[in-house]
Enzyme design. Structure first.
Site, short mmCIF file in Angstrom:
data_model
loop_
_atom_site.label_atom_id
_atom_site.label_comp_id
_atom_site.label_asym_id
_atom_site.label_seq_id
_atom_site.Cartn_x
_atom_site.Cartn_y
_atom_site.Cartn_z
CB CYS A 154 45.96 -42.33 31.31
SG CYS A 154 47.56 -42.58 32.11
CD GLU A 196 48.37 -40.99 28.00
OE1 GLU A 196 49.34 -41.73 27.74
OE2 GLU A 196 47.78 -41.02 29.10
CG HIS A 231 45.28 -37.54 31.30
ND1 HIS A 231 45.97 -37.27 30.14
CD2 HIS A 231 46.09 -38.39 32.01
CE1 HIS A 231 47.13 -37.92 30.14
NE2 HIS A 231 47.21 -38.62 31.25
CG ASP A 280 48.29 -35.31 32.25
OD1 ASP A 280 47.46 -35.17 33.16
OD2 ASP A 280 49.13 -36.22 32.25
#
Length: 384
Positions: free
Chosen positions: A100, A134, A102, A75
């Site tokens: 997060c 997300e 990525h 992602d």
């Protein structure tokens, strides 16, 4: 270009960290990824930017004797979070951060792609740089828009998620569900407003909403098997405008989490029953909206996951940790419902932070260690 060094990979990761972008707006990220990929050896590569999902990138590596197409997904989007790490390569985009991890995901994928562009794999390898994990259900969009069809259709799919609780470079996985599925819950109640002194002339949505909230709590405690897992959290309620006026409208917002799609659908059904009962009991309109999108449970394929775990456990160079399921959501679950595959954790060694935290600082040693472990697995998988 030769195989990227660890230092080069870290510099790529840091640049990606500086340019986070929100779902379906990852243009700068997309352009940088494409620039890096086009710098790799192109002998076996087919690169496509799907018009249906223009910030996505598909890269197919032609195998020398392909028996299957193995997919690998990363992602690429970020979160609406103001970074507070004070790193010299902090986000240059105010209010947006790779909170997060990525940027780690993308760098590992680039490292794998780079290696196999130099060392032609036995099977076809498909790398999918996916936007909108997300929010906006990028995986579901890709599937429904036909992006993962034809020569870009994987026979099996793999993907990772970073985990700050695990040591840098450790691989975590489990049979069954890794991440829960999630569903957004919105409930509107319409009654009749009125003066606080004359309740008999009104129909109070605050009272009805309070009753509804308490009844919803019994769904988990009394409607599902205690040894299975489900969660309903109602995080927001709005009603009324002033203390001495009975509210004619109330709105409740929340989320459902479940470890299997069957569990989520069961909770959905019970929630509908409870809302219908409140509507009848309080003689008011109750409207329930459930929105799951592509955030299905990440249910790992039994055969492929058993093989993945066996390889990682038996590789002395890999720190493998069997992990418990998490109630966090991931849209790779939708793709695993369409293609057999496995999702796993990559430890990034930042135990003081959480995913989606403004202070997340992944240990960059995780990048090369992750590439080495996954590369070894993919080579092993192609030989068996």
């Amino acid at each position: 270009m030769a195989i990227l060094s660890e230092d080069e990979l870290i510099q790529i990761r840091r640049h990606l960290h500086e340019i986070p972008e929100l779902a379906l707006h990852e243009q700068e990220t997309h352009d940088y990824l494409l620039e890096i990929i086009k710098g790799f050896k192109q002998d076996y590569l087919t690169i496509e930017v799907p018009k249906e999902l223009p910030t996505a990138i598909l890269v197919l590596i032609k195998g020398r004797n392909p028996q299957r197409t193995i997919g690998y997904r990363t992602d690429i989007d970020a979160l609406r979070v103001e970074e507070k790490t004070n790193l010299p390569y902090s986000s240059k985009h105010p209010g947006v951060m790779h909170a997060c991890g990525h940027d780690i995901h993308m760098t590992v994928a680039l490292g794998l792609l780079n290696y196999f562009s130099e060392k032609q794999p036995q099977d076809n390898l498909l790398f999918f740089f996916q936007p909108a994990e997300e929010s906006e259900s990028g995986g579901k969009q890709a599937y429904e828009k036909g992006v993962l069809q034809g020569k870009f259709k994987p026979d099996e799919f793999y993907g990772l998620h970073d985990n700050p609780e695990l040591p840098a470079g450790a691989i975590g996985c489990r049979m069954g569900t890794l991440f829960a599925g999630t569903t957004e819950v919105n409930i509107d109640l319409w009654g009749k407003g009125g003066h606080a002194a004359f309740p008999q002339n009104a129909n109070d949505t605050v009272v009805a909403a309070a009753s509804l909230i308490m009844q919803i709590q019994t769904i988990i405690s009394r409607s599902i098997d205690p040894i299975q897992s489900g969660v309903i959290t109602l995080g927001k309620i709005e009603a009324g405008t002033i203390r001495n006026v009975i509210a004619g409208h109330a709105r409740i917002e929340g989320t459902i989490r479940g470890l299997t799609q069957k569990m989520i659908l069961h909770i959905d059904h019970r929630l509908k029953d409870v809302c219908e009962g409140i509507a009848r009991s309080y003689n008011m309109k109750v409207k329930l909206d459930l929105n799951q999108g592509g955030y299905w449970p990440v249910e790992n394929n039994p055969k492929l996951t058993k093989n993945f775990i066996s390889y990682m456990k038996n590789n002395p160079k890999v720190n493998f940790i069997e992990t418990a399921p998490k109630m966090t959501g991931e849209d790779f679950g939708f793709l695993l419902a369409k293609f057999p595959g496995t999702m796993f954790w990559l430890g990034v060694g930042d135990p003081g932070a959480q995913l989606h935290s403004a202070t997340l600082k992944p240990d960059e040693k995780s990048v090369q260690r992750g590439i080495d472990a996954i590369k070894g697995f993919l080579i092993n998988r192609m030989e068996n």
